[in-house]
Design an enzyme around this catalytic site. Structure first.
Site, PDB file in Angstrom:
ATOM      1  N   CYS A 185      -2.936   3.787   2.878  1.00 22.19           N
ATOM      2  CA  CYS A 185      -3.634   2.601   3.389  1.00 22.19           C
ATOM      3  C   CYS A 185      -4.701   2.998   4.408  1.00 22.19           C
ATOM      4  O   CYS A 185      -4.957   4.175   4.633  1.00 22.19           O
ATOM      5  CB  CYS A 185      -2.641   1.607   3.993  1.00 22.19           C
ATOM      6  N   ASP A 186      -5.276   1.982   5.027  1.00 25.32           N
ATOM      7  CA  ASP A 186      -6.476   2.164   5.844  1.00 25.32           C
ATOM      8  C   ASP A 186      -6.334   3.197   6.947  1.00 25.32           C
ATOM      9  O   ASP A 186      -7.249   3.983   7.193  1.00 25.32           O
ATOM     10  CB  ASP A 186      -6.868   0.825   6.479  1.00 25.32           C
ATOM     11  N   LYS A 187      -5.228   3.200   7.673  1.00 20.37           N
ATOM     12  CA  LYS A 187      -5.091   4.091   8.823  1.00 20.37           C
ATOM     13  C   LYS A 187      -4.230   5.313   8.539  1.00 20.37           C
ATOM     14  O   LYS A 187      -4.355   6.328   9.219  1.00 20.37           O
ATOM     15  CB  LYS A 187      -4.516   3.324  10.031  1.00 20.37           C
ATOM     16  N   GLU A 243     -10.133  -5.954  12.923  1.00 18.88           N
ATOM     17  CA  GLU A 243     -11.069  -6.260  11.842  1.00 18.88           C
ATOM     18  C   GLU A 243     -11.248  -7.768  11.734  1.00 18.88           C
ATOM     19  O   GLU A 243     -10.318  -8.533  11.993  1.00 18.88           O
ATOM     20  CB  GLU A 243     -10.549  -5.719  10.508  1.00 18.88           C
ATOM     21  N   CYS A 261      -5.198  -2.057  -1.474  1.00 17.29           N
ATOM     22  CA  CYS A 261      -6.128  -3.128  -1.847  1.00 17.29           C
ATOM     23  C   CYS A 261      -7.179  -2.614  -2.812  1.00 17.29           C
ATOM     24  O   CYS A 261      -7.761  -1.547  -2.614  1.00 17.29           O
ATOM     25  CB  CYS A 261      -6.771  -3.718  -0.598  1.00 17.29           C
ATOM     26  N   ASP A 267      -2.948  -3.798   7.288  1.00 17.31           N
ATOM     27  CA  ASP A 267      -4.059  -4.624   7.751  1.00 17.31           C
ATOM     28  C   ASP A 267      -4.074  -5.978   7.058  1.00 17.31           C
ATOM     29  O   ASP A 267      -4.372  -7.001   7.669  1.00 17.31           O
ATOM     30  CB  ASP A 267      -5.389  -3.911   7.487  1.00 17.31           C
ATOM     31  N   CYS A 293       0.812  -1.221   0.000  1.00 21.13           N
ATOM     32  CA  CYS A 293       0.000   0.000   0.000  1.00 21.13           C
ATOM     33  C   CYS A 293       0.843   1.267   0.000  1.00 21.13           C
ATOM     34  O   CYS A 293       0.522   2.242  -0.678  1.00 21.13           O
ATOM     35  CB  CYS A 293      -0.936  -0.003   1.201  1.00 21.13           C
ATOM     36  N   SER A 338     -13.280  -5.263   7.836  1.00 22.67           N
ATOM     37  CA  SER A 338     -12.541  -4.723   6.710  1.00 22.67           C
ATOM     38  C   SER A 338     -13.516  -4.189   5.675  1.00 22.67           C
ATOM     39  O   SER A 338     -14.658  -4.644   5.570  1.00 22.67           O
ATOM     40  CB  SER A 338     -11.684  -5.826   6.092  1.00 22.67           C
TER      41      SER A 338
END
Length: 555
Positions: free
Chosen positions: A123-125, A445, A195, A82, A50, A471
């Site tokens: 990425c996610d965070k 998650e 992702c 993640d 990511c 997720s």
């Protein structure tokens, strides 16, 4: 307005000679120090795809800053993948990293008196973390997202990491061979980028463009597309324009902009994590945002983007169709967005969306009068099992009502073992507790479990409830963020195997069918578990984190 509103404190005057000497030791010149100092917060890390390519983009951002008259100073922060940590103890670090990212960027920017800031996230965070930092600092700044990974290919099949997680369930239930399982693993992730579906990273990328803190059209460019480097260069130039205009995040992060962001999440079938992160960001900027606002806005918003995990297409394919600008244009045409909200381009959202170009024949982004579903992808449920609320992603399933007996697990690993050993049956309601913000800590998650359920063919026959998270790649009947969580004595802590649970989307209810007298007797017997971590960052987080219904912020 001074050309160097902050950095003059450490670069000007005889008494700042020691600071200038230190800065010159890194190669800076007197001319460099006469220019505004622009921080470049890079979330590059060598672990996972990511953020892996962000160094390349950072170099282009710095070129743009220099060309526009600024002096860039790059620094790094942390990132947790993640996809790598999912299902393991390390996943507890993921949400905690959001706070560490925001804290570390804030500290470096304040400590070095940056005049403006460019954040690179992937990425996610890192996406919500950098926005939270910008909100706290309120200096001119913007975000560039590193972009989505290209879809993997296996024959005619398009793959994302979601397919690998679901292949675990398919393989353990005997639905695919070991050879097919290995082929999916080996072909799903072909290179750098986040992702590839409308999972959490791409959901937050969409939010960043629609809320206005990223230039419209820049984020959805895939990670490996040649035009991404040009976008990075233009981002560097743009931050100097923001500095000249003194356009700050507080001018962009308004209540109406948050409503736009929620609308985009609903219209694109985005991740439930958007609820958590937008609540946290709203708290940082002092915007009054409640968890039920998500339900109200989602209920009036059509689902128009046909994206994975519930749909057919990846984020890269969405970009090829017209990207986030086309999504915004569609929603503006339908009257679903506040077009007058300001963006970092200096234009309003409506003005920026005029540049949208639709690829002829594309099928990814529908017209608002021909939606995939008449309502958005998220609902907020309340009831005796979630007094403060919980989040249910209806974009990922067709089930409006579900009732079944509870199968209770006190951690994710135990639930995963039950699923992969075929001990979960159609009609069950899997309850995973003590995985909330405090109880985990870190609110893991549950993609491993939900994907294994889906891979076993039980996606719409088994429900899963948790005080943890899901997720963005999760599909099936999944209810998360249950609050109050088990670790603080929420009702989810009192559920026993065999208790009947009802999910009623129309009534927005999550009910435990146990009478109040029985629950009160169980409550008297309940004892809080010993904290899993008492020291270090995990222990500190557990002691200071709020309810998921408030964004799991630390105070």
């Amino acid at each position: 307005m001074s050309w160097k509103p902050n950095s003059y404190v450490i670069t000007e005057g005889p008494h700042r000679a020691p600071a200038r000497a230190m800065l010159k030791a890194t190669g800076l010149t007197d001319d460099d120090l006469r220019r505004p100092i622009i921080g470049v917060a890079n979330t590059w890390i060598e672990i996972g795809p990511c953020n892996y390519h962000l160094n390349r983009l950072a170099a282009k951002v710095k070129e743009g800053i220099r060309a526009a008259g600024g002096t860039p100073l790059e620094f790094n922060t942390v990132s947790i993948s993640d996809g790598i940590s999912m299902g393991a103890e390390g996943m507890k670090a993921s949400l905690i990293s959001r706070e560490v990212i925001a804290d570390s960027i804030e500290l470096v920017a304040r400590g070095n008196h940056f005049d403006a800031l460019v954040c690179l996230s992937g990425c996610d965070k890192t996406n919500p973390g950098v926005m939270m930092a910008l909100a706290r600092l309120d200096i001119p700044g913007l975000v560039l997202y590193g972009g989505s990974i290209q879809p993997g290919k296996l024959g005619d099949r398009t793959l994302t990491i979601q397919d690998v997680f679901e292949a675990v369930g398919a393989y353990t239930s005997g639905k695919i061979s070991a050879e097919e399982f290995a082929a999916i693993e080996n072909h799903a992730c072909p290179g750098p980028g986040a992702c590839g579906g409308q999972f959490t990273a791409n959901t937050m990328s969409t939010i960043m463009e629609v809320i206005g803190i990223s230039p419209l059209g820049f984020n959805s460019i895939p990670a490996t597309a040649p035009e991404k480097e040009q976008a990075a260069y233009e981002t560097g130039r743009m931050v100097i324009d923001l500095l000249r205009a003194h356009l700050r995040p507080s001018h962009i992060f308004t209540r109406r902009a948050f409503e736009n962001a929620i609308t985009a999440v609903a219209a694109s079938g985005g991740s439930t994590n958007a609820v958590l992160h937008l609540l946290a960001l709203a708290w940082e900027v002092g915007v009054d945002l409640e968890i039920d606002d998500f339900d109200r806005i989602s209920a009036r918003t059509p689902l128009i983007a046909d994206l994975k995990p519930f749909g057919r297409y990846t984020a890269a394919e969405m970009h090829a169709a017209g990207g986030i600008p086309l999504l915004v244009k569609r929603l503006l045409e339908g009257g679903y967005l506040h077009g007058d909200c300001l963006t970092v381009t200096g234009k309003t959202l409506a003005e920026a969306a005029q540049s949208a170009v639709e690829t002829p024949g594309q099928q990814v982004i529908h017209a608002v009068d021909r939606p995939l579903k008449p309502n958005g992808g998220l609902v907020i449920l309340h009831g005796n099992l979630a007094e403060e609320g919980c989040v249910h992603k209806i974009a990922a399933n067709q089930v409006a009502y579900f009732r079944g007996p509870a199968r209770v697990f006190d951690c994710e690993e135990d639930a995963m073992a039950a699923v992969t050993s075929q001990k979960i049956r159609p009609g069950d309601v899997v309850v995973i507790r003590y995985e909330g913000p405090k109880g985990g800590p870190g609110m893991r998650e549950m993609l491993g479990v939900t994907a294994a359920i889906a891979g076993a063919g039980l996606g719409e026959q088994v429900a899963l409830l948790t005080d943890g998270r899901f997720s963005g790649a999760t599909r099936g009947i999944s209810v998360g963020h249950i609050a109050p969580e088990a670790a603080v004595g929420g009702t989810i802590a009192l559920v026993q195997d065999g208790d009947m649970i009802t999910i009623d989307v129309e009534k927005r209810q999550l009910r435990l069918e146990v009478d109040e007298a029985t629950l009160e007797a169980r409550r008297k017997e309940w004892r809080p578990p010993k904290p899993r971590y008492e020291r270090g960052v995990m222990g500190k987080y557990a002691r200071t984190v709020s309810s998921a219904a408030r964004g799991a912020i630390t105070q």
